[in-house]
Design an enzyme around this catalytic site. Structure first.
Site, PDB file in Angstrom:
ATOM      1  N   PRO A   2      38.145  43.349  46.930  1.00  0.00           N
ATOM      2  CA  PRO A   2      38.256  44.025  48.228  1.00  0.00           C
ATOM      3  C   PRO A   2      39.648  44.628  48.403  1.00  0.00           C
ATOM      4  O   PRO A   2      40.658  43.964  48.167  1.00  0.00           O
ATOM      5  CB  PRO A   2      38.001  42.892  49.227  1.00  0.00           C
ATOM      6  CG  PRO A   2      37.180  41.898  48.470  1.00  0.00           C
ATOM      7  CD  PRO A   2      37.697  41.957  47.060  1.00  0.00           C
ATOM      8  N   GLU A   3      39.690  45.890  48.787  1.00  0.00           N
ATOM      9  CA  GLU A   3      40.945  46.579  49.011  1.00  0.00           C
ATOM     10  C   GLU A   3      41.123  46.791  50.509  1.00  0.00           C
ATOM     11  O   GLU A   3      40.394  46.213  51.312  1.00  0.00           O
ATOM     12  CB  GLU A   3      40.969  47.879  48.207  1.00  0.00           C
ATOM     13  CG  GLU A   3      40.818  47.622  46.701  1.00  0.00           C
ATOM     14  CD  GLU A   3      40.862  48.878  45.856  1.00  0.00           C
ATOM     15  OE1 GLU A   3      41.325  49.930  46.351  1.00  0.00           O
ATOM     16  OE2 GLU A   3      40.428  48.824  44.687  1.00  0.00           O
ATOM     17  N   LYS A  57      46.372  43.314  52.377  1.00  0.00           N
ATOM     18  CA  LYS A  57      45.010  42.820  52.172  1.00  0.00           C
ATOM     19  C   LYS A  57      44.814  41.422  52.763  1.00  0.00           C
ATOM     20  O   LYS A  57      43.835  40.743  52.445  1.00  0.00           O
ATOM     21  CB  LYS A  57      44.683  42.800  50.681  1.00  0.00           C
ATOM     22  CG  LYS A  57      44.722  44.175  50.026  1.00  0.00           C
ATOM     23  CD  LYS A  57      44.408  44.082  48.537  1.00  0.00           C
ATOM     24  CE  LYS A  57      44.600  45.414  47.855  1.00  0.00           C
ATOM     25  NZ  LYS A  57      44.327  45.330  46.395  1.00  0.00           N
ATOM     26  N   ARG A 109      34.010  33.636  42.925  1.00  0.00           N
ATOM     27  CA  ARG A 109      35.030  33.419  41.892  1.00  0.00           C
ATOM     28  C   ARG A 109      36.183  32.532  42.370  1.00  0.00           C
ATOM     29  O   ARG A 109      37.050  32.160  41.580  1.00  0.00           O
ATOM     30  CB  ARG A 109      35.553  34.770  41.393  1.00  0.00           C
ATOM     31  CG  ARG A 109      34.436  35.602  40.749  1.00  0.00           C
ATOM     32  CD  ARG A 109      34.899  36.971  40.323  1.00  0.00           C
ATOM     33  NE  ARG A 109      35.833  36.900  39.200  1.00  0.00           N
ATOM     34  CZ  ARG A 109      36.330  37.973  38.598  1.00  0.00           C
ATOM     35  NH1 ARG A 109      35.979  39.188  39.021  1.00  0.00           N
ATOM     36  NH2 ARG A 109      37.166  37.849  37.601  1.00  0.00           N
ATOM     37  N   ARG A 259      43.493  47.694  33.810  1.00  0.00           N
ATOM     38  CA  ARG A 259      42.676  48.177  34.922  1.00  0.00           C
ATOM     39  C   ARG A 259      42.060  49.520  34.534  1.00  0.00           C
ATOM     40  O   ARG A 259      42.733  50.389  33.988  1.00  0.00           O
ATOM     41  CB  ARG A 259      43.512  48.345  36.197  1.00  0.00           C
ATOM     42  CG  ARG A 259      44.271  47.103  36.633  1.00  0.00           C
ATOM     43  CD  ARG A 259      43.345  45.961  37.020  1.00  0.00           C
ATOM     44  NE  ARG A 259      42.539  46.267  38.178  1.00  0.00           N
ATOM     45  CZ  ARG A 259      42.962  46.124  39.439  1.00  0.00           C
ATOM     46  NH1 ARG A 259      44.199  45.722  39.695  1.00  0.00           N
ATOM     47  NH2 ARG A 259      42.151  46.376  40.449  1.00  0.00           N
TER      48      ARG A 259
END
Length: 269
Positions: A2-3, A57, A109, A259
Site C-alpha cells: 500500500p502506498e 504511509k 505477510r 524493484r
C-alpha cells in the site's frame, strides 16, 4: 505494498467510524508483526478517538493519552466491521468501538506495524521524512534543488522518503510516464521545467488514485472491503509487453534495486 493513496483511502474510510467513538478494548491475536505490537495497545481501555491522521504511509490515531501508529506493510488492510463477526486466519488486531463497530487489521505477510507513541514529535519512524507530495512544500523548485547534485536515477530517488514521502513503486512509474521522463535518467539531468512538470503530475496521479480508492493488485482492500479501482487506469505499471496506450510501443520492464520498473521507450526520454 500500500502506498500513499491506499493509506489515505484507508484513513478517509475509517475516520467517520472512529472519531467521536471510544475504543472499549483491543484484541491482539498475533502481535508478531514487523515490530512487536506495542504493549500499550494490549492495555487500551475506554479511549476516545480524537482524530485520524496520516503522515507518509503511517496512519495516526490520536487518543487522549497518546497515539496509535499503524503501518500497513506489504499486505495489510483495515476494515470497519460490525462487532461479533468471527476473525479469519490473517486478522491480527481488532479495536472494539463503543458504536458497535470493529476496526480490524488484516495482514497475510505480517510486515505491518502497530506502535504506540506518547508524543509524535521525534518518534523514530516519523523522523527525517521529506514533505508530503500533496503539500505546497513539494514543488518544482524544491524538486530541482534536491535533484541538482544527485548522481542517481530519478526513479529510485523519487521513492526515497527523505526527498518526498509516499511515492512508491507504482506511482513513481506512473508519474514518470505522465511526465515523459525515462526512469533511468540521472536526477541531476532534469531541468527546472521538467521538475515543475514532474511535481505537478505526481500530485495529479496521486489525487486521481485517491479518488479511485487506490490501487488493488493483490491484497489491498478499502475499509468497506472493496478493492481500489485505480489499477484499471494504470498506464505502464504491471503492463510489461502490452502496447503503450499513447503510442503502441510495447511496455518495457526492468529492475531497479530489486524493484520492477515499467516504462515506454518511445514516450519517455
Amino acid at each position: 505494498m500500500p502506498e500513499l493513496p491506499e493509506v489515505e483511502t484507508s484513513r478517509r474510510g475509517i475516520e467517520p467510524h472512529l472519531v467521536g467513538a471510544t475504543i472499549l478494548h483491543a484484541v491482539v491475536r498475533n502481535g508478531r508483526l514487523r515490530w512487536p505490537v506495542s504493549e500499550e495497545i494490549y492495555r487500551l481501555s475506554d479511549q476516545p478517538v480524537l482524530s485520524v491522521q496520516r503522515r507518509a504511509k503511517y496512519l495516526l490515531l490520536e487518543l487522549p493519552e497518546g497515539w496509535i501508529i499503524i503501518h500497513l506493510g506489504m499486505s495489510g488492510s483495515l476494515r470497519i466491521l460490525t462487532e461479533g463477526l468471527p476473525p479469519e486466519k490473517h486478522d491480527h488486531v481488532d479495536l472494539v468501538m463503543s458504536n458497535g463497530k470493529v476496526l480490524r487489521y488484516t495482514d497475510p505477510r505480517r510486515f505491518g506495524a502497530w506502535l504506540w507513541a506518547k508524543e509524535l514529535e521525534g518518534h523514530n519512524v516519523l523522523a527525517h521524512l521529506g514533505p508530503e507530495p500533496l503539500s505546497d512544500d513539494f514543488n518544482g523548485e524544491y524538486l530541482h534543488q534536491k535533484c541538482a547534485k544527485k548522481k542517481t536515477a530519478i526513479k529510485p530517488w523519487l521513492m526515497d522518503n527523505k526527498l518526498v514521502v509516499g511515492v512508491g513503486n507504482i506511482y513513481a512509474s506512473e508519474s514518470l510516464f505522465a511526465a515523459g521522463i525515462h526512469p533511468d535518467r540521472l536526477a541531476s539531468s532534469l531541468s527546472l521545467a521538467e521538475c515543475e512538470l514532474l511535481a505537478r503530475v505526481i500530485k495529479a496521479v496521486l489525487l486521481r488514485s485517491i479518488e479511485q480508492g487506490g490501487t488493488t493488485l493483490k491484497d489491498f482492500l478499502q475499509s468497506d472491503g472493496k478493492p481500489g479501482y485505480f489499477a484499471q487506469e494504470l498506464q505502464v505499471y504491471g503492463r510489461k509487453g502490452e502496447p503503450c496506450r499513447v503510442c503502441g510501443t510495447p511496455i518495457v520492464a526492468t529492475k531497479h534495486a530489486q524493484r520492477a520498473t515499467f516504462y515506454c521507450r518511445q514516450c519517455q526520454k
